[in-house]
Design a protein around this motif. Structure first.
Motif, PDB file in Angstrom:
ATOM      1  N   GLU A  80       0.812  -1.208   0.000  1.00 12.71           N
ATOM      2  CA  GLU A  80       0.000   0.000   0.000  1.00 12.71           C
ATOM      3  C   GLU A  80       0.845   1.258   0.000  1.00 12.71           C
ATOM      4  O   GLU A  80       0.525   2.227  -0.676  1.00 12.71           O
ATOM      5  N   ASN A  84      -0.274   2.976  -3.269  1.00 12.40           N
ATOM      6  CA  ASN A  84      -1.504   3.706  -2.976  1.00 12.40           C
ATOM      7  C   ASN A  84      -1.225   5.200  -2.963  1.00 12.40           C
ATOM      8  O   ASN A  84      -0.126   5.640  -2.642  1.00 12.40           O
ATOM      9  N   LYS A 137      -3.427   9.325  -2.674  1.00 12.39           N
ATOM     10  CA  LYS A 137      -4.668  10.081  -2.454  1.00 12.39           C
ATOM     11  C   LYS A 137      -5.227  10.469  -3.815  1.00 12.39           C
ATOM     12  O   LYS A 137      -4.518  10.996  -4.665  1.00 12.39           O
ATOM     13  N   ASN A 186      -8.762   8.654  -0.041  1.00 14.30           N
ATOM     14  CA  ASN A 186      -7.467   9.053   0.523  1.00 14.30           C
ATOM     15  C   ASN A 186      -6.409   7.957   0.459  1.00 14.30           C
ATOM     16  O   ASN A 186      -5.239   8.218   0.677  1.00 14.30           O
ATOM     17  N   ASN A 187      -6.817   6.733   0.210  1.00 17.28           N
ATOM     18  CA  ASN A 187      -5.871   5.617   0.201  1.00 17.28           C
ATOM     19  C   ASN A 187      -6.216   4.668  -0.941  1.00 17.28           C
ATOM     20  O   ASN A 187      -6.490   3.496  -0.742  1.00 17.28           O
ATOM     21  N   SER A 211      -5.697   2.312  -4.137  1.00 17.94           N
ATOM     22  CA  SER A 211      -4.696   1.475  -4.817  1.00 17.94           C
ATOM     23  C   SER A 211      -4.600   1.927  -6.263  1.00 17.94           C
ATOM     24  O   SER A 211      -5.607   2.023  -6.954  1.00 17.94           O
ATOM     25  N   HIS A 258       2.158   7.207  -1.488  1.00 20.63           N
ATOM     26  CA  HIS A 258       2.417   7.431  -0.063  1.00 20.63           C
ATOM     27  C   HIS A 258       3.895   7.266   0.284  1.00 20.63           C
ATOM     28  O   HIS A 258       4.401   7.970   1.154  1.00 20.63           O
TER      29      HIS A 258
END
Length: 157
Positions: A94, A98, A100, A105-106, A108, A150
């Motif tokens: 993630e 991943n 935003k 907001n998360n 994939s 991220h």
């Protein structure tokens, strides 16, 4: 997958324990039922089983996959480093895949193929997660209102 955008009691450990006790054909459509059914089908027929999880962006595919993997580990009675690695590897993926988006907001930004291997006793012996279709354009220029992967923010923190 369908994301209710909140914690739901039907996805708790207690709900899973109740579902394990019920006859399979009496259960409503549920991610736990799918995992239980795939595992029992594999044990009964001694053949590979597949679970396809699909849905729109933000539908909860990643969370549904985590629940399925947890069900497989629980129902198979698997424990130890291999099982823990299988369940925890998604967290690392993630961070790398991943980002935003304007919807989530998360989110994939890649597809995953997860394979879980079992021994003759039905315990998890190995797992493999293969990522594909990584959204490479995000690295050089995320769209307005979105962020990069991220991992870049973790490295700079």
């Amino acid at each position: 997958a369908l994301n209710p955008y909140k914690k739901v009691s039907s996805c708790s450990a207690e709900a899973f324990e109740e579902m394990k006790k019920a006859p399979e054909d009496s259960l409503p459509p549920h991610v736990f039922k799918i995992g239980l059914s795939a595992y029992s089908g594999m044990v009964r027929s001694k053949t590979a089983q597949s679970i396809l999880i699909s849905g729109e962006s933000g539908a909860g595919k990643t969370e549904t996959t985590k629940l399925c993997m947890t069900v497989l580990a629980e129902v198979s009675g698997s424990s130890g480093k291999k099982t823990e690695s299988a369940l925890e590897s998604g967290i690392v993926l993630e961070a790398f895949g991943n980002a935003k988006t304007v919807y989530n907001n998360n989110s994939s930004r890649f597809g995953k193929w997860c394979s879980v291997h079992f021994d003759k006793q039905g315990h998890i012996t190995a797992s493999r997660i293969r990522s594909y279709l990584l959204e490479k354009s995000r690295v050089v220029g995320p769209s307005e209102g979105e962020r990069n992967y991220h991992i870049f923010y973790h490295m700079l923190a």
